[in-house]
Design a protein around this motif. Structure first.
Motif, PDB file in Angstrom:
ATOM      1  N   GLY A   1       0.786  -1.223   0.000  1.00 57.72           N
ATOM      2  CA  GLY A   1       0.000   0.000   0.000  1.00 57.72           C
ATOM      3  C   GLY A   1       0.816   1.270   0.000  1.00 57.72           C
ATOM      4  O   GLY A   1       0.276   2.367   0.143  1.00 57.72           O
ATOM      5  N   GLN A   2       2.138   1.145  -0.174  1.00 60.75           N
ATOM      6  CA  GLN A   2       2.985   2.331  -0.253  1.00 60.75           C
ATOM      7  C   GLN A   2       2.781   3.055  -1.571  1.00 60.75           C
ATOM      8  O   GLN A   2       3.070   4.244  -1.695  1.00 60.75           O
ATOM      9  N   ALA A   3       2.313   2.326  -2.572  1.00 56.82           N
ATOM     10  CA  ALA A   3       1.974   2.895  -3.874  1.00 56.82           C
ATOM     11  C   ALA A   3       0.612   2.353  -4.282  1.00 56.82           C
ATOM     12  O   ALA A   3       0.259   1.217  -3.942  1.00 56.82           O
ATOM     13  N   ASP A   4      -0.158   3.174  -4.992  1.00 56.90           N
ATOM     14  CA  ASP A   4      -1.451   2.731  -5.517  1.00 56.90           C
ATOM     15  C   ASP A   4      -1.302   2.156  -6.920  1.00 56.90           C
ATOM     16  O   ASP A   4      -2.064   1.275  -7.331  1.00 56.90           O
ATOM     17  N   VAL A   5      -0.315   2.670  -7.638  1.00 58.72           N
ATOM     18  CA  VAL A   5      -0.058   2.286  -9.025  1.00 58.72           C
ATOM     19  C   VAL A   5       1.452   2.259  -9.233  1.00 58.72           C
ATOM     20  O   VAL A   5       2.172   3.088  -8.670  1.00 58.72           O
ATOM     21  N   ILE A   6       1.928   1.304 -10.031  1.00 58.29           N
ATOM     22  CA  ILE A   6       3.343   1.292 -10.387  1.00 58.29           C
ATOM     23  C   ILE A   6       3.481   1.191 -11.896  1.00 58.29           C
ATOM     24  O   ILE A   6       2.624   0.626 -12.580  1.00 58.29           O
ATOM     25  N   ILE A   7       4.562   1.756 -12.406  1.00 54.42           N
ATOM     26  CA  ILE A   7       4.869   1.683 -13.828  1.00 54.42           C
ATOM     27  C   ILE A   7       6.065   0.762 -14.018  1.00 54.42           C
ATOM     28  O   ILE A   7       7.057   0.851 -13.295  1.00 54.42           O
ATOM     29  N   GLN A   8       5.931  -0.166 -14.966  1.00 51.33           N
ATOM     30  CA  GLN A   8       6.967  -1.176 -15.170  1.00 51.33           C
ATOM     31  C   GLN A   8       6.816  -1.722 -16.590  1.00 51.33           C
ATOM     32  O   GLN A   8       5.762  -1.594 -17.222  1.00 51.33           O
ATOM     33  N   ASP A   9       7.856  -2.366 -17.108  1.00 52.48           N
ATOM     34  CA  ASP A   9       7.778  -2.953 -18.436  1.00 52.48           C
ATOM     35  C   ASP A   9       6.642  -3.973 -18.501  1.00 52.48           C
ATOM     36  O   ASP A   9       6.462  -4.783 -17.578  1.00 52.48           O
ATOM     37  N   LEU A  10       5.897  -3.937 -19.601  1.00 49.97           N
ATOM     38  CA  LEU A  10       4.720  -4.783 -19.742  1.00 49.97           C
ATOM     39  C   LEU A  10       5.002  -6.272 -19.519  1.00 49.97           C
ATOM     40  O   LEU A  10       4.241  -6.937 -18.810  1.00 49.97           O
ATOM     41  N   PRO A  11       6.060  -6.851 -20.106  1.00 48.91           N
ATOM     42  CA  PRO A  11       6.292  -8.285 -19.886  1.00 48.91           C
ATOM     43  C   PRO A  11       6.483  -8.645 -18.414  1.00 48.91           C
ATOM     44  O   PRO A  11       6.078  -9.728 -17.978  1.00 48.91           O
ATOM     45  N   VAL A  12       7.090  -7.745 -17.657  1.00 49.40           N
ATOM     46  CA  VAL A  12       7.290  -7.994 -16.224  1.00 49.40           C
ATOM     47  C   VAL A  12       5.945  -7.977 -15.506  1.00 49.40           C
ATOM     48  O   VAL A  12       5.651  -8.843 -14.670  1.00 49.40           O
TER      49      VAL A  12
END
Length: 285
Positions: free
Chosen positions: A203-214
């Motif tokens: 819950g430290q982040a609501d959304v994360i951005i990362q490479d799609l395959p990961v």
């Protein structure tokens, strides 16, 4: 480890490369299948290729970055990148030796410049900034970014993340971080992909951005799929490349390029791709 102009995994400056090179002895750990020291003094291998350690193609990476490189249940480092580099290693008649170090040291070019490794395979996007300090192979993977969020946020885009005042997280030194920053965000940074996911789960982040395959690999895990969802794919047009020291051994670079090109033409690449992604190239999203 998708392409913004400043590019997986961030951009490098010459000053960072120099600083990181000086600090290399304190940040590397050999987690490959074979042991021994790596040194800046190169040793000739089959075909005249000079390697930092005889009989081994030493590869710098940053673990975990599943499915590109990670440890399996037995502790062995496996993944898509590992299989791609193995093509070149076998052609050279050597074994692949993997060194796990901080990604910032890899993408700055310092790891190769200091003789820590011959090549870097870390889901690393080819960017103009990185090309100032690293020579890249031909592209071996077309990538893009994605947003993973806890279920129920109602967000479907980065614009929604901002409008709803949701907390955004990103992996440090990555193109995902750079892309979000270019869109006006100031994401909380996490040292690697596993810490980024843990932050979302805690819950430290609501959304994360990362490479799609990961992200797609994470969503195969029941505990992740039960509470989190892919809310958007961000077509950033990135391509991964195998990194080499600036002014790389031309024979080594040609061998890597030839093996990637050959694998794409004879079906080997598609087999490796389906092994790790359960889809054919071009079908990921």
């Amino acid at each position: 480890m998708a392409l913004s102009p400043k590019g997986r995994r961030g951009y490098a400056a010459g000053a960072l490369a120099l600083t990181a090179a000086l600090a290399l002895s304190a940040c590397g750990s050999d987690t490959g299948s074979s042991s021994g020291t790596t040194s800046a003094s190169a040793s000739a291998a089959g075909g005249g290729v000079k390697l930092v350690e005889p009989g081994k193609l030493t590869v710098c990476t940053n673990i975990p970055y599943e499915p590109f490189q990670f440890q399996d249940a037995s502790g062995k480092i496996v993944g898509f990148d590992v299989d791609i580099v193995d093509l070149a290693a076998k052609k050279l008649g050597v074994t692949q030796n993997i060194v796990d170090i901080d990604f910032a040291v890899i993408k700055s070019g310092a790891a190769m410049a200091a003789g820590k490794c011959d090549v870097a395979a870390a889901g690393m996007t080819i960017t103009p900034e990185r090309q100032q300090n690293i020579d890249f192979s031909v592209p071996y993977f077309d990538a893009t970014q994605a947003l993973l969020a806890k279920k129920g946020t109602g967000a479907k885009s980065l614009e929604d993340v901002k409008a709803k005042n949701l907390k955004l997280g990103a992996q440090a030194s990555t193109t995902g971080l750079s892309y979000a920053q270019e869109k006006g965000f100031d994401p909380t940074e996490y040292a690697d992909s596993s810490k980024e996911l843990l932050a979302l789960q805690a819950g430290q982040a609501d959304v994360i951005i990362q490479d799609l395959p990961v992200v797609l690999t994470w969503l195969k895990k029941p505990d992740v799929a039960a509470k989190f969802e892919l809310i958007a794919s961000l077509n950033t047009g990135e391509q991964y490349g195998i990194g080499l020291k600036k002014g790389a051994d031309p024979v080594l670079l040609k061998t890597i390029n030839d093996e990637i090109t050959k694998a794409k033409s004879d079906g080997t690449y598609e087999k490796i791709f389906m092994k790790w992604f359960d889809k054919k190239p071009g079908e990921l999203g």
